[in-house]
Design an enzyme around this catalytic site. Structure first.
Site, PDB file in Angstrom:
ATOM      1  N   HIS A 188     -69.919 126.431  72.083  1.00 42.68           N
ATOM      2  CA  HIS A 188     -69.649 125.347  71.138  1.00 42.68           C
ATOM      3  C   HIS A 188     -69.704 123.980  71.801  1.00 42.68           C
ATOM      4  O   HIS A 188     -69.896 122.971  71.130  1.00 42.68           O
ATOM      5  CB  HIS A 188     -68.352 125.605  70.378  1.00 42.68           C
ATOM      6  CG  HIS A 188     -68.557 126.636  69.308  1.00 42.68           C
ATOM      7  ND1 HIS A 188     -68.293 127.955  69.498  1.00 42.68           N
ATOM      8  CD2 HIS A 188     -69.092 126.534  68.067  1.00 42.68           C
ATOM      9  CE1 HIS A 188     -68.628 128.627  68.418  1.00 42.68           C
ATOM     10  NE2 HIS A 188     -69.110 127.796  67.533  1.00 42.68           N
ATOM     11  N   GLU A 429     -75.094 137.565  60.763  1.00 41.70           N
ATOM     12  CA  GLU A 429     -74.881 137.300  62.190  1.00 41.70           C
ATOM     13  C   GLU A 429     -74.380 138.531  62.926  1.00 41.70           C
ATOM     14  O   GLU A 429     -73.983 138.445  64.079  1.00 41.70           O
ATOM     15  CB  GLU A 429     -73.950 136.105  62.392  1.00 41.70           C
ATOM     16  CG  GLU A 429     -72.651 136.150  61.645  1.00 41.70           C
ATOM     17  CD  GLU A 429     -71.800 134.887  61.849  1.00 41.70           C
ATOM     18  OE1 GLU A 429     -72.077 134.092  62.741  1.00 41.70           O
ATOM     19  OE2 GLU A 429     -70.834 134.734  61.073  1.00 41.70           O
ATOM     20  N   ASN A 452     -76.766 132.687  66.761  1.00 42.75           N
ATOM     21  CA  ASN A 452     -75.912 132.639  67.957  1.00 42.75           C
ATOM     22  C   ASN A 452     -75.143 133.952  68.094  1.00 42.75           C
ATOM     23  O   ASN A 452     -75.124 134.583  69.146  1.00 42.75           O
ATOM     24  CB  ASN A 452     -74.912 131.480  67.879  1.00 42.75           C
ATOM     25  CG  ASN A 452     -75.586 130.170  67.561  1.00 42.75           C
ATOM     26  OD1 ASN A 452     -76.769 130.011  67.824  1.00 42.75           O
ATOM     27  ND2 ASN A 452     -74.858 129.233  66.981  1.00 42.75           N
ATOM     28  N   ASP A 453     -74.495 134.348  67.008  1.00 41.49           N
ATOM     29  CA  ASP A 453     -73.760 135.611  67.063  1.00 41.49           C
ATOM     30  C   ASP A 453     -74.699 136.802  66.937  1.00 41.49           C
ATOM     31  O   ASP A 453     -74.484 137.827  67.584  1.00 41.49           O
ATOM     32  CB  ASP A 453     -72.685 135.645  65.967  1.00 41.49           C
ATOM     33  CG  ASP A 453     -71.443 134.893  66.404  1.00 41.49           C
ATOM     34  OD1 ASP A 453     -71.009 135.093  67.547  1.00 41.49           O
ATOM     35  OD2 ASP A 453     -70.920 134.075  65.614  1.00 41.49           O
ATOM     36  N   ARG A 463     -71.813 135.268  74.291  1.00 41.00           N
ATOM     37  CA  ARG A 463     -72.478 133.961  74.232  1.00 41.00           C
ATOM     38  C   ARG A 463     -71.813 132.919  75.125  1.00 41.00           C
ATOM     39  O   ARG A 463     -72.367 131.874  75.390  1.00 41.00           O
ATOM     40  CB  ARG A 463     -72.561 133.466  72.781  1.00 41.00           C
ATOM     41  CG  ARG A 463     -71.239 133.255  72.117  1.00 41.00           C
ATOM     42  CD  ARG A 463     -71.373 133.091  70.623  1.00 41.00           C
ATOM     43  NE  ARG A 463     -71.550 131.705  70.224  1.00 41.00           N
ATOM     44  CZ  ARG A 463     -71.467 131.276  68.970  1.00 41.00           C
ATOM     45  NH1 ARG A 463     -71.249 132.136  67.986  1.00 41.00           N
ATOM     46  NH2 ARG A 463     -71.626 130.021  68.672  1.00 41.00           N
ATOM     47  N   CYS A 500     -79.297 129.173  60.473  1.00 43.25           N
ATOM     48  CA  CYS A 500     -78.430 128.053  60.849  1.00 43.25           C
ATOM     49  C   CYS A 500     -77.953 128.164  62.275  1.00 43.25           C
ATOM     50  O   CYS A 500     -77.233 127.310  62.770  1.00 43.25           O
ATOM     51  CB  CYS A 500     -77.250 127.910  59.887  1.00 43.25           C
ATOM     52  SG  CYS A 500     -76.129 129.317  59.951  1.00 43.25           S
TER      53      CYS A 500
END
Ligand code: PEP
Ligand code: MG
Length: 538
Positions: A188, A429, A452-453, A463, A500
């Site tokens: 993040h 995800e 991402n996930d 991650r 996204c």
């Protein structure tokens, strides 16, 4: 000059002073000291600085909100100058030979206990003030202070890593660049830097030592380098590089107002990802066509209690109103894993990324979920809303979510509270969701793929764990096939499908995503114009 290498997660060049940020939980260490005089002087200097800050806070409050509200900063100055309080601190330093942070911390504990044991309500209330002034002094001593008073000018932040609950404390316009010792491309910290359009390095080989505070530095996000105390030649070279980067960015401005359309005429919805109301400026500046992911959990971070329905409603309404009818997709609370808020009191877990997070929390603590849904539904009357649910793995979950949404609608009807139309979608995800996307699609209006996930769970690579970078392949065929499958299954049911996650901005994959039939790409605002250019070339 000191040169350090890191992995760049957002390009650009920043020149400015360093601000070393240390984690609050590492703030108070107990250390034995040898030079008592030096430690006393360190405490005195921190105290003077705290007094100066309180004085300017008093003056600011007096100007902005009036005498009554300003008084608290006057009281804080008096408490900080209190003889007993000071003698206790200097006593611990002198007789126990302990470091200043620890001496302040111990004094704070004792004084708080004393105030809290009193019968008088007013005196009991002073315990919080003691805690406040002590925290201020400790954070000055160890460089963890992130208040606006501590950062009078924009800075380059150097930190071990930044958790989302920490980044929310920063005033975004006070950050020129972020350099972390840990972190990864999908962390993040990296996402935050991209949202803010600032150069950022992760896994940087630098000590997080307050000795760097205030030193001039350059972050070269193209080469992945940090220069501390740059020599003249480097400074000239980097100033020139920064100028060229700024010009390059200015050139992209010609993409503003242009249609995001491929050469064969297919329009792609080019949206932006945001973490809060303050990011809408960046969305508008970069001419995104909507918001594809509003990470609503950021409203819950960096505070002591749940945001109420009205507070959430105001935030969602502001974003929807400012986007003037353009699509705004708000994701419901995705707390858990690396996004922690203490007041949720989530029991400690062995594997938080595989644990109690996101929709699992919402479907277990329904009152939290219903409050957010009421706020979202009320806000839907003010724009073009899509509501999206994170971490879905089953049809059962969607069925339950839709039941709750219907119940909330009925509740609002009964109370005669207005709401508008909105789309309902889910994040894809987890590999489970991608594999059964044919079963999920009939229940929703859209899918948004959270790469991402999806990458972390498909490749079984955390991650956040930078030491696995050599194994991590963002273009792994398994991920791309799951994306392909998800898009196909969405379309078979008449749902639309977007991406996204950070992969959506990977321009090496843009042509492939378009071939797969992607309908929407939602990226950090800073990538919008470059991606529009790329799509128009495809
Ligand atoms: C994702 O997982 O790709 C995503 C967009 O959500 P987050 O990064 O907030 O987990
Ligand atoms: Mg996610």
């Amino acid at each position: 000059m000191l040169v350090r290498e890191g992995k760049s997660v957002f390009k650009g060049v920043a020149i400015g002073k360093i601000f070393v940020y240390k984690k609050a939980d590492k703030a108070v260490t107990k250390e034995t000291i040898t030079d008592v005089e030096a430690e006393l002087a360190r405490f005195q200097a921190a105290k003077e600085k705290a007094l100066e800050q309180l004085k300017s806070l008093y003056e600011k409050a007096l100007r902005d909100v009036g005498e009554e509200e300003a008084m608290i900063f006057d009281v804080h100055q008096m408490l900080l100058d209190d003889l007993d309080y000071n003698e206790s601190i200097t006593g611990i330093i002198e007789s126990e030979k302990m470091n200043a942070e620890y001496a302040v911390f111990m004094t704070c504990e004792q004084f708080m206990a004393m105030f809290l044991s009193m019968d008088d309500d007013y005196m009991r209330g002073r315990a919080a003030d003691i805690e406040d002034i002590s925290k201020r002094v400790i954070s000055i001593l160890n460089g963890t202070q992130v208040s606006p008073e501590a950062m009078p000018e924009p800075v380059i932040i150097v930190a071990e890593d930044l958790a989302p609950s920490e980044t929310v404390q920063f005033e975004k316009d006070k950050i020129l660049a972020i350099v972390t010792q840990k972190g990864s491309a999908n962390s993040h910290t990296a996402i935050l830097a991209r949202t803010m359009n600032i150069p950022s390095l992760v896994t940087t080989d630098i000590e997080v030592d307050p000795k760097y505070n205030g030193r001039t530095a350059v972050v070269d996000g193209f080469a992945g380098l940090l220069y501390v105390n740059p020599d003249e030649e480097t400074m000239v070279k980097m100033t020139e590089k920064k100028k060229r980067a700024d010009e390059q960015r200015a050139l992209l401005q010609e993409m503003r107002g242009k249609d995001t359309v491929t050469k064969s005429g297919k329009h792609i919805h080019l949206y932006s990802n945001i973490g809060g109301v303050q990011d809408v400026d960046a969305v508008l500046e970069n001419d995104a066509e909507g918001i594809g992911l509003f990470r609503s959990e950021f409203l819950y971070l960096g505070r002591d209690n749940y945001p109420g329905e009205d507070e959430q409603f105001e935030a969602y309404k502001t974003v929807l109103s400012r986007m003037q009818g353009k699509k705004v997709i708000i994701r419901t609370l995705d707390i858990g894993a690396d996004k922690q808020a203490d007041y949720f009191e989530i029991p400690k877990e062995e594997n938080p990324a595989l644990g109690f997070r996101a929709i699992r929390i919402c479907l277990t603590r329904e009152e939290v979920f219903r409050t957010q849904l009421r706020a979202l539904l009320r806000a839907s009357a003010f724009g073009n809303l899509g509501i999206m649910f994170p971490m879905i793995i089953s049809v059962k979950e969607i069925v339950r979510i839709k039941e709750i949404v219907e119940e909330v609608k009925l509740e609002l009807d009964r109370e005669d509270i207005a709401y508008g139309n909105f789309e309902l979608g889910i994040m894809i995800e987890t590999p489970a969701a991608a594999v059964i996307s044919d079963l999920l699609a009939p229940h929703v209006d859209f899918f948004s793929i959270g790469t991402n996930d999806l990458s972390q769970y498909t490749l079984a690579i955390d991650r956040q764990n930078q030491s696995l970078d050599n194994f991590f392949d963002p273009h792994h065929e398994a991920i791309l096939r799951l994306i392909q499958l998800t898009i196909e299954n969405a379309h078979k049911s008449g749902a639309w499908c977007g991406i996204c996650g950070e992969l959506g901005a990977d321009m090496e994959l843009t042509a492939r995503f378009l071939q797969m039939g992607i309908d929407e790409l939602s990226v950090s605002p800073g990538y919008t114009l470059e991606l529009r250019k790329r799509i128009r070339e495809c």
